[in-house]
Write an enzyme that holds these catalytic residues in place. Structure first.
Site, short mmCIF file in Angstrom:
data_model
loop_
_atom_site.label_atom_id
_atom_site.label_comp_id
_atom_site.label_asym_id
_atom_site.label_seq_id
_atom_site.Cartn_x
_atom_site.Cartn_y
_atom_site.Cartn_z
N HIS A 73 0.72 -1.00 0.07
CA HIS A 73 -0.02 -0.10 -0.02
C HIS A 73 0.84 1.37 -0.20
CE1 HIS A 73 -3.24 -2.76 0.58
NE2 HIS A 73 -2.40 -3.28 1.72
N GLU A 111 -1.69 -0.11 8.02
CA GLU A 111 -0.85 -0.86 7.46
C GLU A 111 0.52 -0.46 6.39
OE1 GLU A 111 -3.19 -3.63 4.90
OE2 GLU A 111 -1.44 -4.59 4.29
N HIS A 164 2.84 -7.05 4.09
CA HIS A 164 1.59 -6.41 4.58
C HIS A 164 1.29 -7.24 6.08
CE1 HIS A 164 0.09 -5.32 0.24
NE2 HIS A 164 1.29 -6.10 -0.02
N GLU A 239 2.01 -11.92 4.87
CA GLU A 239 1.08 -11.19 5.84
C GLU A 239 1.46 -11.37 7.51
OE1 GLU A 239 -1.77 -9.37 4.90
OE2 GLU A 239 -2.04 -9.90 2.78
ZN LIG Z 1 -2.15 -5.32 2.66
#
Ligand SMILES: [Zn+2]
Length: 273
Positions: A73, A111, A164, A239
């Site tokens: 992001h 995030e 992430h 993640e």
């Molecule tokens: Zn993400």
């Protein structure tokens, strides 16, 4: 910053990185956001702040290796919803939205900021082991890059690791998981990416909780993440954990926690090489 609140709340619905919302997750970029070397200071780290960054952390000499890090992001994504929604190649013959805003903890730690910080520590660790590092973005206040470029920027690297954190609706899910493209561009690439995922799962499980909902190795094969689909080198999305789980949120919000995420990822990359 108070103006982050609506952005990050929106992110919970937009983030493609999770069990629920993964579709928008692995992102890409505008031409203005070329892979860039970034000063440690701009990433919240400094030479004096990285005493743990060493070959010892990585466990291998990475001289001559180029490692692409994609911090998920971007902090400015919510400011330009039109650009972020624009379609880009999904690596499967279709299109996908350029990017999403990402998720956040309940106290609105975003995030993108988390990923940017972990990427800085990770870069320090890898460079200390002799590697060259390229990043998909140059700061945490820009827009994009789009998900396709978050794969292709790594074309000349040896490996791509995208960072992430997940944003489930419930606060109960806990643990990291690692995503690989399935099917991969080729069987060889798929096998190498899976081997990388297993290496990272092993190094992270020594410190953090694997989310066994994704299997014993916490690996999630997915066909829909454009960053992975557009990569021509072994690639995974890590993640790191669940941002809405209170225990994991506390770790992610701490600098020490982010440093430990980086060290675990660095060790897994070193093991893979
Ligand atoms: Zn993400």
């Amino acid at each position: 910053m108070t103006d982050r609140r609506p952005t990050l709340r929106a992110a919970l619905a937009l983030c493609g990185c999770g069990v629920l919302l993964l579709t928008g997750c692995a992102s890409p970029t505008p031409a203005s956001d070329e892979p860039t070397r970034v000063s440690p200071e701009s990433m919240g780290t400094s030479a004096s702040a990285s005493p743990t960054a060493s070959v010892g952390v990585v466990g291998a000499d990475l001289s001559g290796r180029t490692i692409a890090i994609d911090p998920g992001h971007n902090g400015g994504n919510a400011k330009d919803p039109e650009a972020i929604a624009s379609p880009v190649p999904d690596g499967r013959g279709g299109t996908k939205a350029c990017n999403t805003t990402g998720t956040a903890t309940d106290s609105d730690y975003g995030e993108s900021e988390f990923a940017w910080s972990v990427a800085g520590f990770l870069r320090d660790d890898l460079e200390a082991a002799g590697a060259s590092v390229i990043l998909s973005r140059s700061g945490d206040d820009g827009v994009g890059p789009c998900v396709d470029e978050r794969g292709t920027f790594a074309d000349d690297a040896d490996v791509l690791v995208s960072i992430h954190a997940n944003g489930s609706e419930s606060t109960e899910p806990k643990g990291f998981h690692i995503i690989v493209a399935d099917p991969g561009k080729s069987r060889k690439l798929e096998d190498e990416s899976t081997r990388l995922a297993k290496s990272l799962s092993g190094s992270m499980a020594a410190v953090f909780t694997p989310n066994k909902a994704y299997g014993k190795d916490a690996i999630s094969p997915r066909p829909d993440l454009a960053g992975l689909n557009n990569a021509s080198v072994p690639a995974v999305i890590v993640e790191c954990g669940e941002m809405r789980n209170p225990d994991e949120a506390a770790v992610m919000e701490s600098e020490d926690g982010r440093r430990r995420y980086a060290e675990a990822i660095a060790a897994g990359i070193g093991d893979w090489f």
